[in-house]
Design an enzyme around this catalytic site. Structure first.
Site, short mmCIF file in Angstrom:
data_model
loop_
_atom_site.label_atom_id
_atom_site.label_comp_id
_atom_site.label_asym_id
_atom_site.label_seq_id
_atom_site.Cartn_x
_atom_site.Cartn_y
_atom_site.Cartn_z
N HIS A 270 0.80 -1.23 0.00
CA HIS A 270 0.00 0.00 0.00
C HIS A 270 0.83 1.28 0.00
O HIS A 270 0.28 2.37 -0.12
CB HIS A 270 -0.95 0.03 1.20
CG HIS A 270 -0.28 0.37 2.50
ND1 HIS A 270 0.48 -0.52 3.19
CD2 HIS A 270 -0.23 1.54 3.20
CE1 HIS A 270 0.96 0.06 4.28
NE2 HIS A 270 0.55 1.32 4.32
C1 UD1 Z 1 -2.39 5.68 5.56
C2 UD1 Z 1 -1.15 6.24 6.26
C3 UD1 Z 1 -0.07 5.17 6.31
C4 UD1 Z 1 -0.59 3.87 6.90
C5 UD1 Z 1 -1.83 3.45 6.14
C6 UD1 Z 1 -2.43 2.18 6.69
C7 UD1 Z 1 -0.69 8.65 5.96
C8 UD1 Z 1 0.16 9.64 5.25
N1 UD1 Z 1 -0.60 7.38 5.52
O1 UD1 Z 1 -2.04 5.40 4.22
O2 UD1 Z 1 0.99 5.64 7.12
O3 UD1 Z 1 0.41 2.88 6.79
O4 UD1 Z 1 -2.79 4.50 6.22
O5 UD1 Z 1 -3.42 1.68 5.85
O6 UD1 Z 1 -1.39 9.02 6.87
N2 UD1 Z 1 -9.06 4.90 0.71
C9 UD1 Z 1 -10.23 4.20 0.62
N3 UD1 Z 1 -10.93 3.95 1.76
C10 UD1 Z 1 -10.51 4.37 2.98
C11 UD1 Z 1 -9.32 5.10 3.05
C12 UD1 Z 1 -8.59 5.35 1.93
O7 UD1 Z 1 -10.64 3.78 -0.46
O8 UD1 Z 1 -11.20 4.09 3.98
C13 UD1 Z 1 -8.26 5.13 -0.53
C14 UD1 Z 1 -8.47 6.49 -1.15
O9 UD1 Z 1 -8.38 6.33 -2.52
C15 UD1 Z 1 -7.28 7.28 -0.64
C16 UD1 Z 1 -6.21 6.23 -0.58
O10 UD1 Z 1 -6.88 5.03 -0.18
O11 UD1 Z 1 -6.96 8.34 -1.50
C17 UD1 Z 1 -5.13 6.55 0.41
O12 UD1 Z 1 -5.68 6.77 1.71
P1 UD1 Z 1 -4.86 7.66 2.79
O13 UD1 Z 1 -5.62 7.73 4.04
O14 UD1 Z 1 -4.44 8.95 2.15
O15 UD1 Z 1 -3.51 6.88 3.01
P2 UD1 Z 1 -3.16 5.32 3.09
O16 UD1 Z 1 -2.50 4.95 1.82
O17 UD1 Z 1 -4.30 4.49 3.55
#
Ligand code: UD1
Length: 363
Positions: free
Chosen positions: A206
């Site tokens: 991820h």
């Molecule tokens: C975040 C944390 C990372 C952690 C990870 C665990 C930051 C910078 N990153 O990364 O340190 O290891 O969580 O999973 O805080 N999305 C969904 N559903 C959700 C949440 C996210 O579909 O419930 C998708 C969206 O397209 C979003 C992408 O995942 O843009 C990234 O989500 P984001 O919360 O920005 O960061 P993670 O990659 O999950």
């Protein structure tokens, strides 16, 4: 005494479980969920399974660019903290939710404790590295999980605020491992659903460094497929970020020998991990969980916040050689060891006592 925990993303819910238990026995404990993770599979399932009380406040921030997401959280958290008036705020790990809560609290003059302080990858391109460095330097109490983390903090002039408490992930993993063993269930549901009858390698990806560039993503997925052997596929638990970026780039997740499944809850993860022949991941938590359950692991990154797993030959960093994933996993040394670099499973009690000490000292 009123302590407020702020969480928002999957690994933070896992760390919250033992802290909520320890803090509820000592004080009034409020939980604020920023809404950084909102899919039930990344959020609600952890509260249900790990018996964490429902959040007192849910901010519903959702996904956005780093600055927008952190900024929205900062504004909302300031309002919640002003209304709830906690004696101290506890922040977890290294996500944007961690950084926003730290900034909101210090600007209101509320003492901040940082759980999982002092981890460093020394890779300044990682969003988590900015988040943890800034948080450590702003917080009042640094709860370090390992001796290595303590030494990083000392080098940055932060020894006076540091306490070595151990790793709360060890607390929760050992507890769930024992619950799962006592339940004596048949094979994990994910294996039944996907027709995996023999061995398998468990995989997760991820990190933006692996998912966000289409060329890198294709290279890494090709490498993950090399860990499959006849009769033992790779079971890839696909985080939404991986699915989104692969779809946008037109890169297929499904390949020969790779079974793609949705993310799972914590109990199912522990079941799947315990039965896996090996692990391929770019997650910090899973590297360490693999070590604690003594499963061999290769990490698709060039550095790690958990170097003890590498020193003890249970983990190898293959970020620069993704094509070698299968070969390196098969070649791991996996030394027999009784070392407990991540603590004894009682970190949450020590951390809770320290947080209360901080709150009392500022009254
Ligand atoms: C975040 C944390 C990372 C952690 C990870 C665990 C930051 C910078 N990153 O990364 O340190 O290891 O969580 O999973 O805080 N999305 C969904 N559903 C959700 C949440 C996210 O579909 O419930 C998708 C969206 O397209 C979003 C992408 O995942 O843009 C990234 O989500 P984001 O919360 O920005 O960061 P993670 O990659 O999950």
């Amino acid at each position: 005494m009123k302590i407020m925990s702020v969480v928002g993303a999957r690994p933070q819910f896992v760390k919250l479980a033992p802290m909520a238990r320890a803090l509820a026995a000592r004080c009034t404990h409020l939980v604020v969920h920023t809404g950084q993770h909102y899919d039930p599979a990344l959020s609600t399932v952890f509260f249900d399974e790990l018996e964490i009380p429902r959040p007192d406040d849910h901010l519903d921030i959702g996904s956005a660019s780093h600055g927008a997401q952190t900024g929205r959280m900062l504004e909302e958290l300031e309002a919640v903290m002003t209304r709830r008036r906690p004696d101290a705020v506890l922040v977890y790990g290294d996500t944007n939710s961690t950084l926003a809560a730290t900034l909101a609290a210090v600007k209101l003059g509320i003492p901040v404790a940082h759980l999982e302080a002092g981890l460093r990858s020394f890779d300044r391109s990682m969003p988590e590295e900015h988040n943890r460095v800034v948080t450590d330097h702003a917080a009042d109490l640094l709860l370090a999980p390992t001796a290595e983390a303590v030494s990083h903090l000392a080098r940055e002039g932060l020894a006076g605020r540091t306490r070595l408490v151990g790793d709360v992930m060890t607390d929760v993993l050992l507890r769930v491992r024992d619950q799962v063993a006592a339940a004596e269930e048949a094979r994990p549901e994910t294996l039944l659903r996907h027709g995996i009858e023999g061995g398998y390698v468990l995989a997760t990806l991820h990190r933006p460094a692996n998912t966000d560039d289409p060329v890198r993503l294709a290279e890494v997925l090709d490498g993950v497929a090399t860990a499959a052997t006849p009769g033992a596929p790779v079971l890839l638990l696909a985080h939404p970020r991986l699915r989104d970026r692969a779809r946008a780039a037109g890169v297929a997740l499904e390949r020969p020998g790779v079974v793609v499944a949705p993310p799972v809850g914590y109990q199912e993860l522990v079941r799947l991990l315990g039965g896996a022949d090996g692990v391929v991941t770019d997650s910090g938590g899973l590297q360490k969980e693999a070590f604690l359950l003594r499963r061999p692991c290769v990490t698709v990154r060039s550095e790690t916040e958990w170097p003890e797993t590498v020193d003890l030959h249970w983990n190898e960093l293959v970020g620069e050689r993704p094509w070698s994933i299968g070969a390196r996993l098969a070649a791991l040394g996996c030394d027999e060891t009784d070392d407990e670099p991540y603590g004894d499973g009682h970190a949450a009690d020590r951390a809770a006592d320290a947080v209360l000490g901080l709150a009392l000292s500022r009254r």
